[in-house]
Design an enzyme around this catalytic site. Structure first.
Site, PDB file in Angstrom:
ATOM      1  N   SER A 299       0.866  -1.185   0.000  1.00 33.81           N
ATOM      2  CA  SER A 299       0.000   0.000   0.000  1.00 33.81           C
ATOM      3  C   SER A 299       0.896   1.226   0.000  1.00 33.81           C
ATOM      4  O   SER A 299       2.093   1.127   0.269  1.00 33.81           O
ATOM      5  CB  SER A 299      -0.857   0.021   1.267  1.00 33.81           C
ATOM      6  OG  SER A 299      -0.093   0.466   2.374  1.00 33.81           O
ATOM      7  N   ASP A 300       0.332   2.384  -0.302  1.00 35.81           N
ATOM      8  CA  ASP A 300       1.113   3.592  -0.064  1.00 35.81           C
ATOM      9  C   ASP A 300       0.999   3.909   1.434  1.00 35.81           C
ATOM     10  O   ASP A 300       0.204   3.310   2.160  1.00 35.81           O
ATOM     11  CB  ASP A 300       0.660   4.753  -0.944  1.00 35.81           C
ATOM     12  CG  ASP A 300       1.786   5.773  -1.111  1.00 35.81           C
ATOM     13  OD1 ASP A 300       2.765   5.712  -0.333  1.00 35.81           O
ATOM     14  OD2 ASP A 300       1.705   6.640  -1.997  1.00 35.81           O
ATOM     15  N   TRP A 301       1.806   4.837   1.867  1.00 31.70           N
ATOM     16  CA  TRP A 301       1.917   5.128   3.302  1.00 31.70           C
ATOM     17  C   TRP A 301       0.539   5.473   3.887  1.00 31.70           C
ATOM     18  O   TRP A 301      -0.041   6.512   3.549  1.00 31.70           O
ATOM     19  CB  TRP A 301       2.884   6.294   3.501  1.00 31.70           C
ATOM     20  CG  TRP A 301       3.084   6.693   4.930  1.00 31.70           C
ATOM     21  CD1 TRP A 301       2.167   7.297   5.749  1.00 31.70           C
ATOM     22  CD2 TRP A 301       4.256   6.516   5.722  1.00 31.70           C
ATOM     23  NE1 TRP A 301       2.705   7.503   6.989  1.00 31.70           N
ATOM     24  CE2 TRP A 301       3.995   7.041   7.002  1.00 31.70           C
ATOM     25  CE3 TRP A 301       5.521   5.973   5.467  1.00 31.70           C
ATOM     26  CZ2 TRP A 301       4.941   7.042   8.025  1.00 31.70           C
ATOM     27  CZ3 TRP A 301       6.458   5.981   6.480  1.00 31.70           C
ATOM     28  CH2 TRP A 301       6.164   6.498   7.749  1.00 31.70           C
TER      29      TRP A 301
END
Ligand code: BGC
Length: 777
Positions: A299-301
């Site tokens: 996932s992105d942050w």
């Protein structure tokens, strides 16, 4: 294959060799015979998976940011203590932002030697354009159109970062970007899907090499549509058609996957109202389904948790459920999986097979990187010391920097500069700045380590240099963590700059954005020269118009006044560690510039998004000069200030004799497009020969031009070269009204030249008639 780790690391891998592949197996000490066991990766992966508890599996899907200074005592309280506990339990599959052999090794030791199964952690980092020795920002590198140089630059990043203990880079960013207000345009390869795709391949191959020794796993990001944030405001809503998604946004991702990118990162934005992290259409159907991607998606942050703010998930548990089901395999810093996924499985809301599939993907990559063979493979302090900052890396990034520079204007051959007897005034805060050239996303590098423009110019001793700052670029220090206001109003240095200019033969003005005015979270609503720099430029011009404007910036800028008035303009981006040397060599003609813009430069911000491969509209031109009812502005023309693909050189080139081998392209056939390019100057030079097609009518409307090929060629002064492109059905395929990639019969126009506004043209017809079977299909 090496099996040189003593105690715990290969327990799981060896389980199958010991005939206990389904048994709960504790740490196993290996024998020589077992050490030689060679198994296909998928069997090794399953042998590990079979040993894992549900919590350990979920742990592999959990990624934590570095949470304590590993040289200090272990954390006792708060979230750091909790994360530390998780690491010791084997509930952390990956960490980011831990770097340096000492720290990586200390953490790996906990994972490998203190957990039940000893599964190594994979260490990720944003090695975007260099680790310590910094290359140009990716947008600048794209301007080189030189795939070998770009690959080499990625190899340098990988060599340094891998020597520092890292296994995985969160790069390349392959988002096609059309909006210069978006701060992250600096991270990608600009506005064109084809150029982005070729660069995606080059960078993936450069980072990953053959994965034999010390390479990094690449990560194609941000999947998908992130660059289409409305109004260029970072993290904003994205609303695009399926047509744009497939024809514009996805091709570079597909190219990265085909080039073997081991990982993908999803994105912050929504697509069709569904946040990318929870988007099964993107991750399951397209990436893992149609494209057969075998790696894992991180996932992105915090993007899993952000699904709550989007208004999609009611709580973190539901967000974790949606993300897992949609194929987001690893959670970066949302804590959704580690807190809720095991419970979701027990409740039957997520199947254990979904978890198994994600873990298999993650373990497979760890095996491919050799981390099971030797978890400390990347952790050699001697190699780290010997590798970082090697001379050959500096040579490499210097070469890349020179190739990234774009000459935008050069009236009366003002450049290159004479090497002797000139009085030169250098003006602008950026001229002496040793940090800004490192650009955004260079978090492994030390501030102040770039060669400034002034230092580069000082290498040439024959001229007399004076310096005046004139004005700051922005208020405040360009630090990664602080605000970067752009509205400084201080003009107290103008008088000194004017005096220096008056006394000079040539004025070099270094203006633009400081290194952190682009990048994540650095969107701008104005994209002109920040602060009082425009006023400084005009004031100095009145004193001495003999100006070479060197722009250093991370996005296309709107500089209409400079384009009109200043005789020479050099686009020098943020060029990294060797920036000043590269710029000086170009200004003095020791390197003949050949870069071409990977993104259009607008005349003003109101034109944005502006890109060469736009659609025609129903009213593209004003046949009746008195009519106002056509697609245009009343205050600025439609064309950009400088188009995609544009860039001058100290050489001049002439294109001619365009010929097509046939004006009919048949089913399964090929035609060639050939052109002669002559270097009409007395300097050896390099030219990027570009091929564009216009598909005149189709089942869905097509862009007025699309880049379909390019070749970067060196041509000696006065000589000619012939360049040939091949066109076949693949070249003309697109995502049609049938919702699939196919070539449709029709008429095509061909353009060849040194820019996207090339005029030399030809045409052909694709004659394939669909047979009955095709139609039924
Ligand atoms: C960015 C990613 C980056 C990640 C880790 C996020 O904010 O969008 O591109 O890889 O942080 O630093």
């Amino acid at each position: 294959m090496k099996y040189n780790l003593p105690k715990y690391a290969f327990a799981a891998l060896l389980a199958i060799a010991l005939g206990c592949s389904t048994a709960k197996q504790d740490k196993i000490v290996q024998t020589d015979a077992q050490q030689k066991t060679q198994l296909p990766i998928d069997r090794k992966v399953d042998s590990v998976l079979n040993l894992m508890t549900l919590e350990e599996k979920v742990g592999q899907m959990n990624q934590y940011n570095g949470f304590w200074d590993v040289t200090g005592p272990a954390p006792q309280e708060g979230s750091a203590a909790r994360k530390y506990e998780h690491l010791k339990n084997g509930w952390v599959g990956s960490m980011l932002n831990v770097r340096g052999v000492k720290d990586v090794k200390a953490l790996q030791k906990i994972a490998v030697e203190e957990t039940r199964l000893g599964i190594p952690v994979i260490f990720g980092y944003d090695v975007i354009h260099g680790y310590k020795t910094i290359s140009p920002i990716p947008l600048a590198e794209a301007a080189s159109w030189d795939m070998e140089a770009i690959k080499k630059s990625a190899e340098i990043c990988a060599a340094e970062a891998a020597a520092s203990g890292l296994n995985w880079t969160f790069a390349p960013m392959v988002d096609v970007a059309r909006d210069a207000r978006w701060g992250r345009v600096m991270e990608g390869a600009g506005e064109d899907p084809y150029l982005n795709s070729r660069i995606a391949e080059a960078r993936v191959k450069g980072f990953q090499g053959d994965l034999g020794e010390f390479n990094l796993a690449a990560c194609a990001k941000h999947f998908a549509g992130y660059a289409f944030a409305e109004a260029g405001r970072d993290y904003n809503t994205v609303d695009i058609s399926d047509n744009t998604l497939h024809n514009v946004i996805l091709p570079p991702f597909k190219a990265a996957a085909d080039a073997g990118a081991l990982t993908f990162m999803n994105s912050f934005n929504e697509l069709e109202g569904i946040p990318a992290t929870g988007n099964a259409y993107l991750q399951r159907e397209i990436l893992k389904g149609e494209w057969g991607f075998q790696g894992y998606v991180v996932s992105d942050w915090g993007s899993m948790a952000e699904m709550m703010a989007h208004g999609y998930a009611k709580d973190l548990k539901q967000a974790a459920e949606y993300a897992a089901k949609a194929g987001s395999d690893m959670d970066m810093e949302s804590y959704g999986y580690v807190q809720h996924l095991a419970e979701l499985v027990r409740e039957g809301r997520v199947s254990e097979e979904t978890v198994n599939e994600a873990v298999r993907r993650i373990l497979r990559v760890k095996f491919m990187l050799g981390l099971f063979d030797d978890p400390y493979k990347y952790c050699d302090e001697t190699r780290e010391q010997q590798t970082i900052g090697k001379k050959e890396f500096h040579d490499g990034v210097l070469d890349m920097a020179k190739k990234s520079i774009v000459l935008l204007k050069n009236d009366n051959n003002m450049l290159p500069l004479k090497k002797q007897g000139q009085k030169i005034a250098v003006i602008g805060a950026l001229a002496t700045d040793k940090t800004s050239p490192l650009g955004s996303w260079r978090i492994g590098a030390d501030d102040g380590t770039a060669i400034s423009v002034m230092e580069g110019l000082q290498q040439y001793k024959g001229n007399n240099l004076t310096y005046a700052k004139g004005a700051d670029v922005a208020l405040g220090e360009p630090k990664f963590t602080t605000r970067t206001d752009i509205n400084t109003t201080d003009k107290s240095g103008f008088a000194e700059a004017v005096a220096a200019a008056k006394n000079a033969d040539v004025v070099i003005m270094v203006l633009g954005e400081h290194g952190l005015q682009t990048g994540e979270g650095r969107s701008r609503s104005d994209i002109d020269l920040p602060g009082v720099q425009q006023e400084l430029l005009e004031t100095v011009y009145k004193a001495n118009p003999n100006i070479v404007l060197v722009l250093t910036n991370g996005r296309p800028l709107a500089i209409p006044w400079a384009a009109e008035n200043v005789p020479a303009i050099v686009e020098a981006w943020h060029l990294g560690t060797q920036s000043g040397n590269a710029i000086a060599q170009v200004l003095y003609g020791d390197h003949n510039p050949a870069g071409k813009l990977p993104m259009s430069f607008p005349r003003n911000v109101g034109q944005v998004p502006i890109y060469y491969n736009h659609k025609n509209t129903g009213r593209p031109s004003n046949e009746d000069p008195d009519s106002v009812f056509w697609s245009h502005y009343t205050d600025v023309e439609n064309s950009p200030l400088y188009p995609f693909g544009y860039g001058l050189s100290y050489s001049t080139f002439e294109y001619g004799n365009l010929r097509l081998s046939s004006d009919k392209l048949a089913a399964n056939g090929k035609i060639t497009v050939t052109v002669d390019v002559k270097n009409t100057s007395n300097r050896d030079g390099r030219e990027v020969v570009q091929l564009y097609l216009h598909d005149l009518y189709a089942s869905v409307t097509r862009p007025v031009r699309e880049l379909k090929g390019f070749e970067t060629i060196d041509i000696k002064a006065g000589q000619s070269k012939t360049v040939t492109f091949t066109i076949d059905e693949k070249t003309i395929e697109f995502y049609t009204a049938n919702k699939k990639w196919e070539a449709e019969p029709g008429d095509f126009k061909v353009y060849v030249g040194g820019s996207s506004d090339a005029t030399l043209n030809g045409s052909f017809t694709y004659t394939h008639q669909k047979n009955e079977k095709d139609t039924i299909d």
